[in-house]
Design an enzyme around this catalytic site. Structure first.
Site, PDB file in Angstrom:
ATOM      1  N   LYS A 492      72.536   7.586  14.450  1.00 44.60           N
ATOM      2  CA  LYS A 492      72.799   7.923  14.947  1.00 44.60           C
ATOM      3  C   LYS A 492      72.342   8.299  16.335  1.00 44.60           C
ATOM      4  O   LYS A 492      71.579   7.520  16.975  1.00 44.60           O
ATOM      5  CB  LYS A 492      72.647   9.946  14.032  1.00 44.60           C
ATOM      6  CG  LYS A 492      71.153  10.575  14.199  1.00 44.60           C
ATOM      7  CD  LYS A 492      71.169  11.665  14.306  1.00 44.60           C
ATOM      8  CE  LYS A 492      69.720  12.192  14.034  1.00 44.60           C
ATOM      9  NZ  LYS A 492      69.630  13.379  13.177  1.00 44.60           N
ATOM     10  N   ARG A 590      68.704  25.514   8.773  1.00 44.04           N
ATOM     11  CA  ARG A 590      69.598  24.587   9.277  1.00 44.04           C
ATOM     12  C   ARG A 590      71.004  24.733   9.067  1.00 44.04           C
ATOM     13  O   ARG A 590      72.060  24.484   9.478  1.00 44.04           O
ATOM     14  CB  ARG A 590      69.230  22.892  10.198  1.00 44.04           C
ATOM     15  CG  ARG A 590      69.767  23.248  11.876  1.00 44.04           C
ATOM     16  CD  ARG A 590      69.737  21.943  12.379  1.00 44.04           C
ATOM     17  NE  ARG A 590      69.137  20.648  11.454  1.00 44.04           N
ATOM     18  CZ  ARG A 590      68.746  19.140  12.238  1.00 44.04           C
ATOM     19  NH1 ARG A 590      68.129  19.341  13.103  1.00 44.04           N
ATOM     20  NH2 ARG A 590      68.339  18.641  10.716  1.00 44.04           N
ATOM     21  N   TYR A 718      66.567  14.191  48.943  1.00 41.97           N
ATOM     22  CA  TYR A 718      67.429  15.188  49.333  1.00 41.97           C
ATOM     23  C   TYR A 718      66.067  16.182  48.957  1.00 41.97           C
ATOM     24  O   TYR A 718      65.364  17.128  48.389  1.00 41.97           O
ATOM     25  CB  TYR A 718      67.853  15.727  47.584  1.00 41.97           C
ATOM     26  CG  TYR A 718      69.041  15.047  47.692  1.00 41.97           C
ATOM     27  CD1 TYR A 718      70.506  15.413  48.709  1.00 41.97           C
ATOM     28  CD2 TYR A 718      70.002  14.164  46.321  1.00 41.97           C
ATOM     29  CE1 TYR A 718      71.632  14.899  49.144  1.00 41.97           C
ATOM     30  CE2 TYR A 718      71.127  13.742  46.261  1.00 41.97           C
ATOM     31  CZ  TYR A 718      72.165  13.774  47.764  1.00 41.97           C
ATOM     32  OH  TYR A 718      73.242  13.374  47.221  1.00 41.97           O
ATOM     33  N   MET A 767      71.526  11.857  41.507  1.00 43.51           N
ATOM     34  CA  MET A 767      72.165  11.015  40.831  1.00 43.51           C
ATOM     35  C   MET A 767      72.339   9.950  40.075  1.00 43.51           C
ATOM     36  O   MET A 767      71.728   9.278  39.236  1.00 43.51           O
ATOM     37  CB  MET A 767      73.680  11.323  40.747  1.00 43.51           C
ATOM     38  CG  MET A 767      74.715  10.846  39.944  1.00 43.51           C
ATOM     39  SD  MET A 767      76.195  11.985  40.651  1.00 43.51           S
ATOM     40  CE  MET A 767      76.892  13.482  39.839  1.00 43.51           C
TER      41      MET A 767
END
Length: 822
Positions: A492, A590, A718, A767
């Site tokens: 997964k 869960r 930044y 980013m």
């Protein structure tokens, strides 16, 4: 090879049960999945803690294999083939290889050590092949199984052998020595690899030296501990009359003394003394490992009495050795298997098996250069290559080189070009699309240019996935299981960030029992990619039920509402015995049926024929935390109680499973019928003692885009969060938080590796970029940078960020290209 099967009966001390009195074999196999198995294959059915090849004999007989070495004859195979019955099939394989080795009499170089074996082997092949027809270990075939398979490839045309021997503990080298029987021994660098298999360094060296028991010459780097071990061996009469051919940077009594080494322009100038004469040598490397490996090669050339000019000429042409097969995304939905620096017959067989196990597209293409040093005549060689191509059901062959072009008529589907340049000139007309392409060529053909043409263009940040490590980790956890316990592997979240389809294909190749995904679209993607293994969907939404049925996925059912929704659709589609998995809540709270809903669950399922309970499962909450192990035991007891009630009331006998990765190690008595392996497959354990047995799978790499020097008082990034207190050299790396690098890892908290040195991340992670301090590192634009892998590990990063390794792995964006290699 052409050997009468009956001649092997006394060699293997085997009992013969056969159909025919005279069968000749010309191929040995241990892999039932190989498409190269045929009527003249001798198949050794190896049996170990992880697998038993006897289970696949019937299938092999159906495919035409007639001859087997076995420990027992399966009931459904009696009277159908020829069997040599032995006590231990691995020992029989080794005895067969030793018997076969003794049929030949020519110099054999045996290599052992902790590091450098494969590189020295490949370099010696390059250096000696102008004068010898060399047979060598393919790739890194140096294990108890790999060495026999390497030696069995010898044929009558070879006149020099170069074989690696790798060991992980005591009493292993004695087997490999009998198979290789080296006349020349080379001991490469002794490092920390496999330290856990030995009491101390001395024991490890002693075990490795056993390879040279009957060698005429031993090449090694002179140092105190190796000299002591050699002296002890001579005293014990375990080494008899060998010439000890040593080299050293510090000990002038060595056969070859290195007076000086000086790095310049990516090269190293070496001044050495041999037989009271001083010589100079240049090699195209600067790192210490390459220098040591090159000196080992130098001593072998000196032993063979090569003149100085030849030594200098050949050694200055040494090259980096690619020791892996890489899987890359290609243009037009192609998949590329890059083996562009190697072209010999044995490694072609290995690459074709790898192609079959990793193909994403049904259509298969092989781009192949002329093959050198096969030991066969060209007529025989290309007949064998054509047969391999046919056996592996290759749809298209593109041959490059004058020799393969002249034998193109042997292939039913070949296009040929005289050179790589000719191929490139005609590239557009070849229409590559929707195919898996194996690129395999000798170095001189520069097939890296073909890889560049075919490879999908992405930015220079990549996540390298080591498929060998995945196989190793899988087998490590398999070894902990009971003999009849199945294994589900979780793929997964895009294979925990590592790549879903490619890993699923490898797991299918290893014949795991089940795959697990979180959502239906992940399972659909795997099924669309050709995965045939059963796939359980852990979190199916009711809207995905029609797609789950269409793609033959198997849903986890965890509530009465979900069960009724699925039953409704199942009845509408007139399904019968559709497999589902019932999830019980034993304390995780869960998902799952709680104890007070079991009676309603039983009432709903009773007499129902549209679905079948394939498995009953639950999920442990704290299997990795010793402080909560009693809670885990209470979960296991409740699971036993509730699952048994379901089975009794419904008259079913499904698979049961509750253990995850940590549970496999910590609760071996609760394996039931199956376990679920997750993060452990990817080389991460919560147990520090267990972690050392796992191998790193993923290495996130990038490059330096730019280097600049800023003065004291200037800032970086930044918010000006980094202020230089002195003149500082800053490098920019093209990876940022959009690629999955947490901003918390910036501002001096984290680091990357450049030239094997730590470089602190300075300023805020952007980013698409981050900046590092490389003031103390000699680096330049284009140099490689390691973000995580062996160092820093994802566990180290997770601990620093107060999170878990899962989050680090699964955060890596899919815009980061995955490169798979073996």
């Amino acid at each position: 090879m052409s050997i009468n099967l009956r001649n092997l009966i006394p060699v293997l001390e085997a009992e013969w049960i056969g159909l025919h009195t005279a069968i000749f074999v010309d191929h040995v196999s241990i892999d039932s999945r190989s498409l190269q198995n045929g009527s003249q294959t001798l198949f050794f059915a190896l049996s170990g803690v992880n697998n038993d090849a006897h289970l696949y004999i019937s299938e092999l007989i159906d495919k035409g294999v007639q001859s087997f070495v076995v420990q027992y004859v399966p009931d459904n195979c009696k009277g159908r083939a020829n069997f040599l019955i032995v006590k231990d099939t691995l020992k029989a394989l080794q005895e067969f290889a030793a018997y076969y080795r003794n049929l030949f009499d020519f110099p054999v170089i045996g290599l052992t050590g902790s590091n450098g074996k494969t590189i020295v082997k490949e370099w010696l092949n390059f250096l000696l092949s102008p004068d010898f027809n060399v047979i060598r270990s393919p790739k890194s075939y140096n294990s108890q199984v790999g060495v026999p398979l390497s030696v069995i490839a010898i044929n009558e045309k070879h006149n020099l052998g170069i074989f690696e021997a790798g060991i992980s503990t005591v009493n292993e080298m004695i087997n490999l020595e009998k198979i290789i029987k080296p006349t020349i021994g080379v001991l490469t660098n002794i490092g920390s690899a496999h330290d856990e298999g030995f009491l101390n360094l001395e024991q490890k060296i002693n075990e490795k030296l056993r390879l040279f028991k009957d060698s005429a010459l031993v090449v090694y780097q002179k140092n105190e501990i190796v000299d002591l071990c050699l002296a002890a061996f001579v005293k014990e009469n375990q080494l008899k009359g060998q010439v000890l051919f040593s080299w050293s940077f510090t000990d002038k009594s060595a056969t070859v003394f290195i007076l000086k080494k000086e790095s310049k322009n990516d090269k190293t100038q070496i001044e050495y003394q041999y037989k009271n004469e001083i010589f100079n040598l240049e090699i195209p490397f600067q790192d210490s490992a390459s220098i040591e490996n090159a000196i080992s090669c130098l001593l072998v050339l000196l032993y063979f009495k090569y003149d100085f000019a030849t030594i200098q000429n050949r050694m200055q042409m040494l090259y980096p050795v690619e020791m892996r097969l890489e899987v890359k995304n290609g243009i037009n939905n192609c998949s590329i298997i890059d083996d562009s620096y190697s072209s010999d017959f044995q490694s072609l067989k290995i690459a074709l098996d790898f192609l079959e196990s990793q193909k994403k597209n049904a259509s298969k293409t092989v781009i192949l250069s002329d093959i050198f040093q096969s030991g066969f005549s060209n007529e025989e060689l290309y007949s064998k290559v054509a047969q391999l191509i046919a056996d592996n059901k290759i749809n298209r062959v593109i041959g490059i080189g004058n020799t393969i072009s002249s034998f193109s008529d042997k292939f039913s589907n070949a296009v040929v070009f005289a050179s790589t340049a000719d191929f490139i000139a005609n590239f557009e007309s070849l229409n590559f699309a929707n195919e898996t392409i194996l690129i395999k060529g000798a170095r001189s053909f520069q097939f890296e240019e073909i890889v560049t043409l075919l490879e999908e263009k992405t930015h220079e940040t990549i996540l390298e996935i080591n498929l060998n490590s995945i196989s190793h980790n899988l087998n490590f956890f398999k070894s902990k299981l009971g003999s009849n316990v199945k294994m589900m592997v979780m793929v997964k979240a895009f294979g925990y960030g590592n790549g879903g389809l490619e890993i699923a294909k490898l797991l299918e190749h290893h014949k795991v029992d089940y795959l697990g995904v979180a959502f239906a679209d992940e399972g659909i993607s795997l099924k669309s990619g050709g995965i045939k293994l059963p796939i359980m969907v852990l979190n199916p939404e009711s809207t995905s039920f029609p797609s789950i049925i269409q793609y033959q996925l198997e849903p986890e059912i965890y509530s009465i509402k979900g069960l009724n929704a699925f039953l409704k659709i199942a009845r509408e589609k007139n399904l019968k015995d559709f497999p589902v998995h019932i999830k019980l809540d034993t304390g995780m709270h869960r998902l799952g049926f709680e104890e007070n809903t079991i009676d309603e669950l039983i009432a709903t399922l009773k007499g129902n024929s549209t679905i079948r309970i394939q498995s009953i499962l639950s999920h442990l909450a704290t299997s990795d935390d010793k402080d909560h192990f009693e809670f885990v035991r209470s979960q296991i007891r409740l699971f036993e109680k509730l699952s048994s009630k379901l089975m009794t009331e419904l008259g079913v006998n499904p698979i049961r499973h509750i253990l995850n990765t940590s549970g496999i190690s910590n609760f071996p008595d609760a394996q039931f019928n199956m376990v679920r392996l997750g993060i452990g497959l990817y080389g991460v354990s919560n147990d520090a003692a267990e972690q050392k047995f796992l191998e790193n799978v993923g290495t996130l790499k990038s490059i330096i885009s730019q280097v600049r020097t800023i003065p004291s008082g200037d800032s970086v990034g930044y918010g000006r969060r980094f202020m230089a207190t002195k003149e500082t050299k800053i490098a920019t790396i093209p990876i940022g938080y959009a690629d999955g690098i947490s901003r918390l890892w910036g501002n001096g908290v984290g680091y990357v590796i450049v030239k094997n040195q730590k470089a602190a991340i300075v300023g805020s992670v952007c980013m698409d970029m981050l900046m590092i301090d490389v003031s103390e590192i000699d680096c330049k634009e284009g140099d490689s940078v390691i973000i995580f892998g062996e160092n820093p590990t994802v566990t180290e990063i997770a601990n620093a960020l107060k999170t878990i390794p899962y989050e680090i792995l699964t955060s890596i964006s899919q815009r980061v290209k995955r490169v798979f290699f073996r």
